[in-house]
Scaffold this active site. Structure first.
Site, PDB file in Angstrom:
ATOM      1  N   ARG A 112       5.126  11.111  -2.431  1.00 43.24           N
ATOM      2  CA  ARG A 112       4.848  10.915  -1.010  1.00 43.24           C
ATOM      3  C   ARG A 112       6.146  11.071  -0.216  1.00 43.24           C
ATOM      4  O   ARG A 112       7.114  10.353  -0.474  1.00 43.24           O
ATOM      5  CB  ARG A 112       4.284   9.512  -0.813  1.00 43.24           C
ATOM      6  CG  ARG A 112       4.174   9.016   0.601  1.00 43.24           C
ATOM      7  CD  ARG A 112       3.952   7.500   0.567  1.00 43.24           C
ATOM      8  NE  ARG A 112       3.809   6.948   1.885  1.00 43.24           N
ATOM      9  CZ  ARG A 112       4.127   5.689   2.191  1.00 43.24           C
ATOM     10  NH1 ARG A 112       4.581   4.860   1.256  1.00 43.24           N
ATOM     11  NH2 ARG A 112       3.971   5.243   3.414  1.00 43.24           N
ATOM     12  N   HIS A 133       4.091  -4.150   9.363  1.00 40.84           N
ATOM     13  CA  HIS A 133       4.059  -3.985  10.820  1.00 40.84           C
ATOM     14  C   HIS A 133       2.895  -4.712  11.497  1.00 40.84           C
ATOM     15  O   HIS A 133       2.889  -4.807  12.711  1.00 40.84           O
ATOM     16  CB  HIS A 133       4.044  -2.483  11.154  1.00 40.84           C
ATOM     17  CG  HIS A 133       5.084  -1.715  10.373  1.00 40.84           C
ATOM     18  ND1 HIS A 133       6.435  -1.955  10.520  1.00 40.84           N
ATOM     19  CD2 HIS A 133       4.985  -0.764   9.400  1.00 40.84           C
ATOM     20  CE1 HIS A 133       7.118  -1.157   9.697  1.00 40.84           C
ATOM     21  NE2 HIS A 133       6.252  -0.432   9.003  1.00 40.84           N
ATOM     22  N   ALA A 187       3.131  -0.515   4.921  1.00 37.64           N
ATOM     23  CA  ALA A 187       2.670  -0.589   6.318  1.00 37.64           C
ATOM     24  C   ALA A 187       2.189  -1.987   6.707  1.00 37.64           C
ATOM     25  O   ALA A 187       2.145  -2.310   7.905  1.00 37.64           O
ATOM     26  CB  ALA A 187       1.579   0.446   6.564  1.00 37.64           C
ATOM     27  N   ARG A 192      13.069   5.450  12.386  1.00 40.78           N
ATOM     28  CA  ARG A 192      11.806   6.201  12.313  1.00 40.78           C
ATOM     29  C   ARG A 192      10.934   5.887  13.535  1.00 40.78           C
ATOM     30  O   ARG A 192      11.451   5.487  14.575  1.00 40.78           O
ATOM     31  CB  ARG A 192      11.116   5.869  10.979  1.00 40.78           C
ATOM     32  CG  ARG A 192      11.995   6.248   9.778  1.00 40.78           C
ATOM     33  CD  ARG A 192      11.329   5.939   8.456  1.00 40.78           C
ATOM     34  NE  ARG A 192      10.097   6.720   8.274  1.00 40.78           N
ATOM     35  CZ  ARG A 192       9.168   6.431   7.360  1.00 40.78           C
ATOM     36  NH1 ARG A 192       9.335   5.393   6.558  1.00 40.78           N
ATOM     37  NH2 ARG A 192       8.093   7.181   7.252  1.00 40.78           N
ATOM     38  N   ARG A 200       7.311   1.384  13.523  1.00 36.74           N
ATOM     39  CA  ARG A 200       7.893   0.850  12.276  1.00 36.74           C
ATOM     40  C   ARG A 200       9.071  -0.094  12.550  1.00 36.74           C
ATOM     41  O   ARG A 200       9.627  -0.681  11.627  1.00 36.74           O
ATOM     42  CB  ARG A 200       8.386   1.996  11.389  1.00 36.74           C
ATOM     43  CG  ARG A 200       7.286   2.872  10.847  1.00 36.74           C
ATOM     44  CD  ARG A 200       7.850   3.868   9.839  1.00 36.74           C
ATOM     45  NE  ARG A 200       6.965   5.011   9.685  1.00 36.74           N
ATOM     46  CZ  ARG A 200       5.953   5.075   8.816  1.00 36.74           C
ATOM     47  NH1 ARG A 200       5.710   4.073   8.008  1.00 36.74           N
ATOM     48  NH2 ARG A 200       5.189   6.161   8.743  1.00 36.74           N
ATOM     49  N   PRO A 205       0.793  -1.228   0.000  1.00 38.96           N
ATOM     50  CA  PRO A 205       0.000   0.000   0.000  1.00 38.96           C
ATOM     51  C   PRO A 205       0.827   1.280   0.000  1.00 38.96           C
ATOM     52  O   PRO A 205       1.856   1.367   0.673  1.00 38.96           O
ATOM     53  CB  PRO A 205      -0.847  -0.096   1.276  1.00 38.96           C
ATOM     54  CG  PRO A 205      -0.252  -1.179   2.090  1.00 38.96           C
ATOM     55  CD  PRO A 205       0.475  -2.088   1.146  1.00 38.96           C
ATOM     56  N   ASN A 206       0.337   2.222  -0.774  1.00 39.95           N
ATOM     57  CA  ASN A 206       0.856   3.589  -0.880  1.00 39.95           C
ATOM     58  C   ASN A 206       2.140   3.705  -1.700  1.00 39.95           C
ATOM     59  O   ASN A 206       2.596   4.823  -1.957  1.00 39.95           O
ATOM     60  CB  ASN A 206       1.054   4.227   0.513  1.00 39.95           C
ATOM     61  CG  ASN A 206      -0.249   4.307   1.269  1.00 39.95           C
ATOM     62  OD1 ASN A 206      -1.221   4.851   0.745  1.00 39.95           O
ATOM     63  ND2 ASN A 206      -0.307   3.744   2.455  1.00 39.95           N
ATOM     64  N   TYR A 227      11.384   9.058   1.123  1.00 42.67           N
ATOM     65  CA  TYR A 227      11.382   7.992   0.112  1.00 42.67           C
ATOM     66  C   TYR A 227      12.059   8.394  -1.203  1.00 42.67           C
ATOM     67  O   TYR A 227      12.191   7.568  -2.099  1.00 42.67           O
ATOM     68  CB  TYR A 227       9.946   7.540  -0.165  1.00 42.67           C
ATOM     69  CG  TYR A 227       9.251   6.974   1.060  1.00 42.67           C
ATOM     70  CD1 TYR A 227       9.714   5.795   1.652  1.00 42.67           C
ATOM     71  CD2 TYR A 227       8.148   7.611   1.634  1.00 42.67           C
ATOM     72  CE1 TYR A 227       9.095   5.271   2.779  1.00 42.67           C
ATOM     73  CE2 TYR A 227       7.518   7.091   2.758  1.00 42.67           C
ATOM     74  CZ  TYR A 227       8.001   5.928   3.327  1.00 42.67           C
ATOM     75  OH  TYR A 227       7.386   5.411   4.445  1.00 42.67           O
ATOM     76  N   ASP A 247       1.055 -15.267   7.049  1.00 39.63           N
ATOM     77  CA  ASP A 247       0.570 -16.640   6.871  1.00 39.63           C
ATOM     78  C   ASP A 247       0.624 -17.068   5.407  1.00 39.63           C
ATOM     79  O   ASP A 247       0.884 -18.237   5.108  1.00 39.63           O
ATOM     80  CB  ASP A 247      -0.867 -16.775   7.378  1.00 39.63           C
ATOM     81  CG  ASP A 247      -0.953 -16.943   8.889  1.00 39.63           C
ATOM     82  OD1 ASP A 247       0.112 -17.066   9.537  1.00 39.63           O
ATOM     83  OD2 ASP A 247      -2.076 -16.939   9.417  1.00 39.63           O
ATOM     84  N   GLU A 280      12.597  -9.218   1.996  1.00 35.53           N
ATOM     85  CA  GLU A 280      11.836  -8.055   2.492  1.00 35.53           C
ATOM     86  C   GLU A 280      12.689  -6.805   2.266  1.00 35.53           C
ATOM     87  O   GLU A 280      13.888  -6.810   2.552  1.00 35.53           O
ATOM     88  CB  GLU A 280      11.555  -8.239   3.984  1.00 35.53           C
ATOM     89  CG  GLU A 280      10.837  -7.058   4.615  1.00 35.53           C
ATOM     90  CD  GLU A 280      10.654  -7.226   6.130  1.00 35.53           C
ATOM     91  OE1 GLU A 280      10.846  -8.348   6.655  1.00 35.53           O
ATOM     92  OE2 GLU A 280      10.332  -6.208   6.774  1.00 35.53           O
ATOM     93  N   SER A 296      13.220   3.186   3.177  1.00 33.03           N
ATOM     94  CA  SER A 296      13.741   3.996   4.291  1.00 33.03           C
ATOM     95  C   SER A 296      14.339   3.088   5.359  1.00 33.03           C
ATOM     96  O   SER A 296      14.070   1.879   5.384  1.00 33.03           O
ATOM     97  CB  SER A 296      12.602   4.827   4.890  1.00 33.03           C
ATOM     98  OG  SER A 296      11.622   3.978   5.472  1.00 33.03           O
ATOM     99  N   HIS A 302      12.805  -2.407   2.469  1.00 34.27           N
ATOM    100  CA  HIS A 302      12.275  -1.089   2.831  1.00 34.27           C
ATOM    101  C   HIS A 302      13.188  -0.014   2.266  1.00 34.27           C
ATOM    102  O   HIS A 302      14.413  -0.090   2.429  1.00 34.27           O
ATOM    103  CB  HIS A 302      12.149  -0.943   4.345  1.00 34.27           C
ATOM    104  CG  HIS A 302      11.253  -1.990   4.916  1.00 34.27           C
ATOM    105  ND1 HIS A 302       9.889  -1.944   4.772  1.00 34.27           N
ATOM    106  CD2 HIS A 302      11.531  -3.147   5.553  1.00 34.27           C
ATOM    107  CE1 HIS A 302       9.365  -3.024   5.324  1.00 34.27           C
ATOM    108  NE2 HIS A 302      10.335  -3.767   5.799  1.00 34.27           N
ATOM    109  N   ASN A 334       8.302  -5.214  -0.917  1.00 34.91           N
ATOM    110  CA  ASN A 334       8.177  -4.077  -0.004  1.00 34.91           C
ATOM    111  C   ASN A 334       6.729  -4.059   0.483  1.00 34.91           C
ATOM    112  O   ASN A 334       5.838  -3.609  -0.241  1.00 34.91           O
ATOM    113  CB  ASN A 334       8.528  -2.771  -0.717  1.00 34.91           C
ATOM    114  CG  ASN A 334       8.495  -1.594   0.250  1.00 34.91           C
ATOM    115  OD1 ASN A 334       7.969  -1.713   1.366  1.00 34.91           O
ATOM    116  ND2 ASN A 334       9.050  -0.474  -0.158  1.00 34.91           N
TER     117      ASN A 334
HETATM  118  C1  DQA Z   1       8.324   1.315   3.837  1.00 36.72           C
HETATM  119  C2  DQA Z   1       8.359   1.586   5.352  1.00 36.72           C
HETATM  120  C3  DQA Z   1       6.990   1.351   5.969  1.00 36.72           C
HETATM  121  O1  DQA Z   1       7.045   1.621   7.368  1.00 36.72           O
HETATM  122  C4  DQA Z   1       5.976   2.294   5.341  1.00 36.72           C
HETATM  123  O2  DQA Z   1       4.686   2.049   5.877  1.00 36.72           O
HETATM  124  C5  DQA Z   1       5.969   2.236   3.863  1.00 36.72           C
HETATM  125  C6  DQA Z   1       7.241   2.132   3.155  1.00 36.72           C
HETATM  126  C7  DQA Z   1       9.665   1.661   3.168  1.00 36.72           C
HETATM  127  O3  DQA Z   1       9.827   1.272   2.003  1.00 36.72           O
HETATM  128  O4  DQA Z   1      10.531   2.322   3.758  1.00 36.72           O
HETATM  129  O5  DQA Z   1       4.934   2.360   3.225  1.00 36.72           O
HETATM  130  O6  DQA Z   1       8.079  -0.070   3.628  1.00 36.72           O
END
Ligand code: DQA
Length: 155
Positions: free
Chosen positions: A18, A85, A82, A112, A116, A10-11, A23, A92, A103, A107, A105, A79
């Site tokens: 953003r 978390h 959110a 942070r 997170r 998401p996002n 980012y 699962d 995995e 950032s 990220h 990635n």
């Molecule tokens: C993220 C870090 C997450 O905490 C955040 O919710 C994101 C992006 C990152 O790529 O740094 O959406 O996964």
């Protein structure tokens, strides 16, 4: 051609606009092109996915897990945004599909907010890449490729 999946949660469709101070200003389309080029250089085909919906991501994880079993995919660079978390449904799914996952990220989540710092995905990840900006996608593709080679799943 063997594939490698790149999944964004998401996002991440908002990448570039953003919180650019966190980012960066690279867009998701730029990241997609970079991943396609990196995969191709390793003789792989990138399947690039993004969704804001948990259930859609669960379905993709099941599908990619089946592709790994049939030898058509080496796994996923992921990635989870959110979902990292708190999503036990995604955790699962990774376990249920036996999906090899890196995995990632963009950032440094550990520098942070405290919420997170914890990932429900990390215990199931083959490797974790944090805080390298979008370069992390390239590192993760190289990493999952090397793991698949050392597993003997590709030569
Ligand atoms: C993220 C870090 C997450 O905490 C955040 O919710 C994101 C992006 C990152 O790529 O740094 O959406 O996964």
């Amino acid at each position: 051609m063997t594939s490698v999946a790149v999944i964004n949660g998401p996002n991440l469709n908002l990448l570039g606009t953003r919180k650019p101070e966190v980012y960066g200003s690279t867009t998701l389309a730029d990241v997609e092109q970079m991943c396609r080029d990196d995969a191709e250089a390793l003789g792989l085909k990138a399947t690039f996915l993004q969704s804001n919906h948990e259930g859609q991501i669960v379905d993709w994880i099941h599908e990619i897990g089946a592709s790994v079993k049939s030898g058509d995919s080496i796994g996923a660079v992921y990635n989870p945004g959110a979902h990292t978390h708190y999503s036990y449904a995604i955790r699962d799914a990774i376990k249920g599909a036996s999906l090899p996952v890196i995995e990632l990220h963009i950032s440094n989540v550990h520098a942070r907010e405290e919420w997170r710092h914890h990932s429900v995905i990390s215990p199931l990840a083959r490797g974790i890449i944090v805080g390298f900006g979008v370069l992390g996608y390239s590192l993760a593709i190289k990493g999952i490729y090397e793991l698949a080679r050392s597993d003997g799943r590709i030569s």
